[in-house]
Design a protein around this motif. Structure first.
Motif, PDB file in Angstrom:
ATOM      1  N   LYS A 158       3.627   5.695  -5.551  1.00 63.99           N
ATOM      2  CA  LYS A 158       3.592   5.629  -7.012  1.00 63.99           C
ATOM      3  C   LYS A 158       2.474   6.501  -7.572  1.00 63.99           C
ATOM      4  O   LYS A 158       2.598   7.099  -8.635  1.00 63.99           O
ATOM      5  CB  LYS A 158       3.409   4.183  -7.463  1.00 63.99           C
ATOM      6  N   SER A 189       2.071   1.725  -3.420  1.00 60.49           N
ATOM      7  CA  SER A 189       0.963   2.176  -4.255  1.00 60.49           C
ATOM      8  C   SER A 189       0.718   3.674  -4.082  1.00 60.49           C
ATOM      9  O   SER A 189       0.504   4.403  -5.056  1.00 60.49           O
ATOM     10  CB  SER A 189      -0.288   1.378  -3.915  1.00 60.49           C
ATOM     11  N   LEU A 192      -4.366   1.331  -2.931  1.00 50.50           N
ATOM     12  CA  LEU A 192      -4.604  -0.102  -2.832  1.00 50.50           C
ATOM     13  C   LEU A 192      -5.411  -0.291  -1.563  1.00 50.50           C
ATOM     14  O   LEU A 192      -5.005   0.163  -0.502  1.00 50.50           O
ATOM     15  CB  LEU A 192      -3.254  -0.835  -2.744  1.00 50.50           C
ATOM     16  N   LEU A 241       0.817  -1.531  -9.678  1.00 53.56           N
ATOM     17  CA  LEU A 241       0.726  -1.066  -8.295  1.00 53.56           C
ATOM     18  C   LEU A 241       0.166   0.345  -8.240  1.00 53.56           C
ATOM     19  O   LEU A 241      -0.504   0.696  -7.302  1.00 53.56           O
ATOM     20  CB  LEU A 241       2.102  -1.098  -7.629  1.00 53.56           C
ATOM     21  N   ARG A 278       0.837  -1.200   0.000  1.00 54.21           N
ATOM     22  CA  ARG A 278       0.000   0.000   0.000  1.00 54.21           C
ATOM     23  C   ARG A 278       0.871   1.249   0.000  1.00 54.21           C
ATOM     24  O   ARG A 278       0.564   2.231  -0.679  1.00 54.21           O
ATOM     25  CB  ARG A 278      -0.936  -0.002   1.206  1.00 54.21           C
TER      26      ARG A 278
END
Lengths: 125, 125
Positions: free
Chosen positions: A61, A58, B33, B125, A55
């Motif tokens: 990113k 993520s 996520l 991701l 996470r």
DNA sequence: GCAGTAGATTGACATCCGTCGATATAGCCC
DNA sequence: GGGCTATATCGACGGATGTCAATCTACTGC
């Protein structure tokens, strides 16, 4: 190893000392994976083998600026600040994240190509 | 899920129930996520996060026949047979290896595209 | 059926890992 | 300097994980 140990950090994403590959000249079918190579490569996957670290990646990113400070990361995850700091450290040591301290804040960003390198490890298994 | 649960095994490499993705219609920048997605994806990396399992994959992948029986796998690794069996089970449950029993022997082979799917998780991701 | 073999399962044990509260470090601002 | 804030580090605790010896299951061949 060599220069990669100067910082006191072993970066799993750096290519291995070519010496371990000295069993060359084999057609390419058999070398399998030596215990040392396997341990090295496993480090990267260990870093990815935690939901909260995925996470974190993520979020970093997805950030438009390409970087996030810790204060932006403790919120979304239901974790304390020390725990987030711990996870970030693991990702940095795995060579996946880059840490830059500016003033009081620490900014984390993806190391360019790091995730691609992981994909490369998979296809080169 | 559906048919993939018939065998009593939850395969992490199968796509998640689309319901969790129902927060659609977001430009695509933010979803990060969810905790559930992260946990699901982490399962695959957990399976890859052990040196001996990486070596097992490497051996199976390098086998010309595309499959190996357990007896071919206990030798190269310095592990007992129950331990190898344990690792193979984890790889099967992660959707990376396929197990086929023929007679007294069990043959393990790479699930086609499984490693590519893992690479896909990384880039998504 | 019986013995033998391949492999899976169980239970126990030691180690590793994620988490937290408490504390330390370092930079900012008055 | 002194208080404040952001982050890292430390120590402890509980749960997960890798390993093994022992056992169980299922197949083969006599």
């Amino acid at each position: 190893m060599s220069i990669y140990c100067i910082m006191g950090v072993m970066n799993p994403l750096q290519t291995l000392d070519p010496a371990v590959d000295a069993s060359c000249c084999v057609p390419s079918a058999k070398p399998a994976l030596s215990a040392e190579e396997a341990q090295q490569k496993a480090l990267v996957f260990k870093a990815l083998a935690d939901p909260n670290r995925l996470r974190l990646l993520s979020i970093v990113k997805g950030e438009e600026a390409g970087e996030s400070c810790v204060c932006d990361l403790t919120g979304p995850l239901d974790l304390g600040q020390p725990t987030v700091s711990h996870h970030l450290k693991i990702l940095v040591e795995a060579g996946i994240l880059h840490r830059e301290k500016r003033g009081t804040w620490a900014y984390y960003s993806l190391v360019p190509g790091a995730l691609d390198d992981v994909a490369g490890i998979l296809s080169a298994l």
